[in-house]
Design a protein around this motif. Structure first.
Motif, PDB file in Angstrom:
ATOM      1  N   ASP A  54       0.830  -1.211   0.000  1.00 25.49           N
ATOM      2  CA  ASP A  54       0.000   0.000   0.000  1.00 25.49           C
ATOM      3  C   ASP A  54       0.862   1.258   0.000  1.00 25.49           C
ATOM      4  O   ASP A  54       0.572   2.230  -0.718  1.00 25.49           O
ATOM      5  CB  ASP A  54      -0.927   0.004   1.220  1.00 25.49           C
ATOM      6  CG  ASP A  54      -1.957  -1.118   1.184  1.00 25.49           C
ATOM      7  OD1 ASP A  54      -2.192  -1.659   0.077  1.00 25.49           O
ATOM      8  OD2 ASP A  54      -2.523  -1.441   2.247  1.00 25.49           O
ATOM      9  N   ALA A  55       1.937   1.254   0.805  1.00 19.97           N
ATOM     10  CA  ALA A  55       2.791   2.437   0.927  1.00 19.97           C
ATOM     11  C   ALA A  55       3.511   2.742  -0.386  1.00 19.97           C
ATOM     12  O   ALA A  55       3.587   3.900  -0.819  1.00 19.97           O
ATOM     13  CB  ALA A  55       3.805   2.236   2.053  1.00 19.97           C
ATOM     14  N   VAL A  56       4.037   1.719  -1.022  1.00 13.57           N
ATOM     15  CA  VAL A  56       4.777   1.931  -2.273  1.00 13.57           C
ATOM     16  C   VAL A  56       3.839   2.368  -3.398  1.00 13.57           C
ATOM     17  O   VAL A  56       4.151   3.288  -4.161  1.00 13.57           O
ATOM     18  CB  VAL A  56       5.549   0.657  -2.667  1.00 13.57           C
ATOM     19  CG1 VAL A  56       6.124   0.797  -4.081  1.00 13.57           C
ATOM     20  CG2 VAL A  56       6.675   0.396  -1.675  1.00 13.57           C
ATOM     21  N   LEU A  57       2.679   1.739  -3.510  1.00 12.06           N
ATOM     22  CA  LEU A  57       1.746   2.100  -4.579  1.00 12.06           C
ATOM     23  C   LEU A  57       1.259   3.543  -4.438  1.00 12.06           C
ATOM     24  O   LEU A  57       0.955   4.212  -5.443  1.00 12.06           O
ATOM     25  CB  LEU A  57       0.555   1.143  -4.599  1.00 12.06           C
ATOM     26  CG  LEU A  57       0.870  -0.289  -5.076  1.00 12.06           C
ATOM     27  CD1 LEU A  57      -0.376  -1.160  -4.986  1.00 12.06           C
ATOM     28  CD2 LEU A  57       1.406  -0.280  -6.505  1.00 12.06           C
ATOM     29  N   ALA A  58       1.195   4.034  -3.202  1.00  5.98           N
ATOM     30  CA  ALA A  58       0.780   5.415  -2.973  1.00  5.98           C
ATOM     31  C   ALA A  58       1.898   6.415  -3.248  1.00  5.98           C
ATOM     32  O   ALA A  58       1.646   7.608  -3.446  1.00  5.98           O
ATOM     33  CB  ALA A  58       0.299   5.582  -1.530  1.00  5.98           C
ATOM     34  N   ASP A  59       3.133   5.932  -3.300  1.00 11.25           N
ATOM     35  CA  ASP A  59       4.290   6.822  -3.401  1.00 11.25           C
ATOM     36  C   ASP A  59       5.013   6.731  -4.736  1.00 11.25           C
ATOM     37  O   ASP A  59       5.508   7.741  -5.250  1.00 11.25           O
ATOM     38  CB  ASP A  59       5.285   6.474  -2.277  1.00 11.25           C
ATOM     39  CG  ASP A  59       6.573   7.257  -2.348  1.00 11.25           C
ATOM     40  OD1 ASP A  59       6.557   8.461  -2.016  1.00 11.25           O
ATOM     41  OD2 ASP A  59       7.607   6.677  -2.739  1.00 11.25           O
ATOM     42  N   PHE A  60       5.067   5.565  -5.336  1.00  8.77           N
ATOM     43  CA  PHE A  60       5.915   5.313  -6.493  1.00  8.77           C
ATOM     44  C   PHE A  60       5.239   5.723  -7.798  1.00  8.77           C
ATOM     45  O   PHE A  60       4.073   5.414  -8.022  1.00  8.77           O
ATOM     46  CB  PHE A  60       6.290   3.827  -6.546  1.00  8.77           C
ATOM     47  CG  PHE A  60       7.112   3.436  -7.735  1.00  8.77           C
ATOM     48  CD1 PHE A  60       8.380   3.946  -7.922  1.00  8.77           C
ATOM     49  CD2 PHE A  60       6.602   2.557  -8.680  1.00  8.77           C
ATOM     50  CE1 PHE A  60       9.136   3.584  -9.018  1.00  8.77           C
ATOM     51  CE2 PHE A  60       7.352   2.185  -9.782  1.00  8.77           C
ATOM     52  CZ  PHE A  60       8.628   2.708  -9.947  1.00  8.77           C
ATOM     53  N   ASP A  61       6.005   6.397  -8.674  1.00  4.86           N
ATOM     54  CA  ASP A  61       5.503   6.802  -9.987  1.00  4.86           C
ATOM     55  C   ASP A  61       5.987   5.796 -11.025  1.00  4.86           C
ATOM     56  O   ASP A  61       7.166   5.778 -11.389  1.00  4.86           O
ATOM     57  CB  ASP A  61       5.998   8.201 -10.335  1.00  4.86           C
ATOM     58  CG  ASP A  61       5.414   8.717 -11.649  1.00  4.86           C
ATOM     59  OD1 ASP A  61       4.608   7.989 -12.266  1.00  4.86           O
ATOM     60  OD2 ASP A  61       5.764   9.840 -12.053  1.00  4.86           O
ATOM     61  N   VAL A  62       5.091   4.936 -11.468  1.00  2.27           N
ATOM     62  CA  VAL A  62       5.466   3.870 -12.397  1.00  2.27           C
ATOM     63  C   VAL A  62       5.755   4.406 -13.800  1.00  2.27           C
ATOM     64  O   VAL A  62       6.297   3.699 -14.649  1.00  2.27           O
ATOM     65  CB  VAL A  62       4.352   2.796 -12.441  1.00  2.27           C
ATOM     66  CG1 VAL A  62       3.183   3.292 -13.280  1.00  2.27           C
ATOM     67  CG2 VAL A  62       4.874   1.463 -12.962  1.00  2.27           C
ATOM     68  N   ALA A  63       5.447   5.666 -14.035  1.00  3.94           N
ATOM     69  CA  ALA A  63       5.601   6.250 -15.372  1.00  3.94           C
ATOM     70  C   ALA A  63       6.970   6.884 -15.583  1.00  3.94           C
ATOM     71  O   ALA A  63       7.133   7.757 -16.429  1.00  3.94           O
ATOM     72  CB  ALA A  63       4.511   7.297 -15.598  1.00  3.94           C
TER      73      ALA A  63
END
Length: 261
Positions: A68-77
């Motif tokens: 949850d923490a990474v998905l809220a923070d990381f920019d996959v683009a």
């Protein structure tokens, strides 16, 4: 005036994503990154989870929190050609990032890459196994191996010797625990795994173990002799396996004729 034309050459960007919030653990992984023989055109970046992520991932709750923490923070683009999730677990970030990044970005985890590496190194009659941290991981990783290989929970696997735990947490390998205790516990788990049979490949089942291969070989030398430990036994480091695997995936993806440039 004559002109030049680029015939070949392409930069490859790979991200090693540490989903916990320990920068010390990410630093430990950099030692392995610098030791891998990859083309100079391959750029390897690191990411450490945000403060909301646990400093050490030790159970199912930590896996979910880090996801949850990474998905809220990381920019996959950010334009990476490949991403490696550097947590030795059946981590939900692997399928989540595969979905978010799309078909032109290769995504794997150090768990999945290590399983493939270990199996590929075996000869007939040989087995492989995992040395990991806490007791939670014994069932988690054993079940994960079966699922990853397409087997059911009741299926046996003659090549898989199982999982042995050290009783340590991932963060213990870099601070908070006497190095002598780490060495003793890691050696004991290694010897238990070797005692199961014809184990010829040992996977270091924690990203925090990066750089500790010598301890496993020392235990193997005490158990089966120096020749076996240093000339026969394969010790698979998850970070190394992950980078090598994702680079291979990227090369194969680029072979698709319809792939976007």
């Amino acid at each position: 005036m004559s002109t030049t034309m680029l015939v070949r050459g392409q930069v490859t960007k790979i991200l090693l994503l540490n989903p916990n919030s320990s920068s010390d653990m990410t630093t430990g992984m950099k030692t392995i990154i610098n030791d891998i023989n990859i083309p100079y055109s391959t750029e390897v970046y690191t990411y450490t989870g945000p403060r909301a992520s646990p400093r050490s991932i030790n159970d199912g709750n930590d896996i979910k929190t880090s996801t949850d923490a990474v998905l809220a923070d990381f920019d996959v683009a950010d334009g990476y050609d490949g991403i490696i999730v550097a947590c030795f677990s059946v981590h939900p970030l692997v399928p989540a990032l595969q979905s978010l990044a799309g078909p032109d970005c290769a995504v794997t985890g150090i768990f999945e890459a290590s399983v493939l590496a270990a199996i590929s190194l075996l000869r007939p009659g040989q087995t492989w196994g995992i040395v990991t941290t806490g007791k939670f991981w014994e069932d988690h990783l054993s079940n994960g191996v079966r699922t990853f290989l397409g087997a059911s929970a009741t299926d046996s696997n003659a090549k898989f010797a199982g999982v042995q735990s050290t009783g340590l947490n991932a963060s213990d390998f870099h601070h908070g625990v006497d190095p002598a205790v780490v060495r003793q516990k890691l050696k004991a788990a290694t010897k238990r795994l070797l005692d199961t049979g014809e184990v010829h490949a040992i996977v270091m089942g924690c990203a925090g173990m990066a750089g500790l291969e010598d301890i496993i070989r020392e235990a193997a030398s005490e158990e089966r002799g120096e020749e076996f430990a240093y000339s026969t036994l394969h010790v698979v480091d998850g970070v190394r396996a992950g980078i090598m695997q994702v680079e291979h995936m990227i090369r194969n993806q680029r072979l698709r004729p319809g792939r976007k440039s």
